[in-house]
Design a protein around this motif. Sequence first.
Motif, short mmCIF file in Angstrom:
data_model
loop_
_atom_site.label_atom_id
_atom_site.label_comp_id
_atom_site.label_asym_id
_atom_site.label_seq_id
_atom_site.Cartn_x
_atom_site.Cartn_y
_atom_site.Cartn_z
N ALA A 108 30.33 29.92 -52.83
CA ALA A 108 30.43 29.82 -54.49
C ALA A 108 29.09 29.43 -55.02
O ALA A 108 28.69 29.92 -56.10
CB ALA A 108 31.40 28.35 -54.63
N ALA B 215 33.02 38.86 -56.32
CA ALA B 215 33.58 37.41 -56.30
C ALA B 215 35.08 37.37 -55.81
O ALA B 215 35.44 36.66 -54.81
CB ALA B 215 33.44 36.73 -57.66
N GLY C 269 36.17 36.00 -52.11
CA GLY C 269 37.39 35.09 -52.20
C GLY C 269 38.42 35.47 -51.27
O GLY C 269 39.24 35.03 -50.68
N TYR D 3 37.11 32.08 -57.23
CA TYR D 3 35.79 32.51 -57.40
C TYR D 3 35.72 33.54 -58.45
O TYR D 3 34.70 33.68 -58.82
CB TYR D 3 35.61 33.21 -56.01
CG TYR D 3 35.17 32.34 -54.93
CD1 TYR D 3 35.01 31.09 -55.00
CD2 TYR D 3 35.13 33.15 -53.68
CE1 TYR D 3 34.71 30.36 -54.02
CE2 TYR D 3 34.72 32.23 -52.18
CZ TYR D 3 34.49 30.74 -52.59
OH TYR D 3 34.42 30.10 -51.78
#
Length: 170
Positions: A42, A61, A65, A83
């Motif tokens: 993150a 992202a 994730g 995310y």
Amino acid sequence: MNQPHYILLPANPLFITASLFTAFLLNLLPWGHWVGIPDFVALVLIFWSIHQPRKVGIGIAFMMGLLMDVHDATLLGENALSYTLLSYFAIMIHRRVLWFKLATQALHVFPLLLMMQAVQLVIRLMVTGGFPGWLYFSESVATIALWPVVNWILLAPQRRAVNRDDTRPI
């Protein structure tokens, strides 16, 4: 106001990939489920979403994730959703955040990390019904404490001069 402003080189896509891979490997270590250990994926995602929003966006992202969902053996999509939202809101504020000093940048990033953890908590509450306690949010505090260090490390390759010259002021 008298601090030097660096003209940064373009970010190397291989370096971005290596930093995301390293963050993923740090999350794979056994300490990942301890209270107060930062979520390195993150942190690196939010950094690159702010500094390079055209290279690291919502799709990366989401994929990171999914990888974290598989690793954590959580509900598939829990980390992917959090995310993705983290990256989306980081991209929304990226122009504003870059004008501030590191401490103020950390204050802007902190609510995003809290929101990411709140989304994960809501999903876990809906699925399991168990509340992990208020120390669950200490992960965001630990992540923000690392913001200046990560900023220094990940921007270091961009600060070097292409061809050094002692007479050049930049």
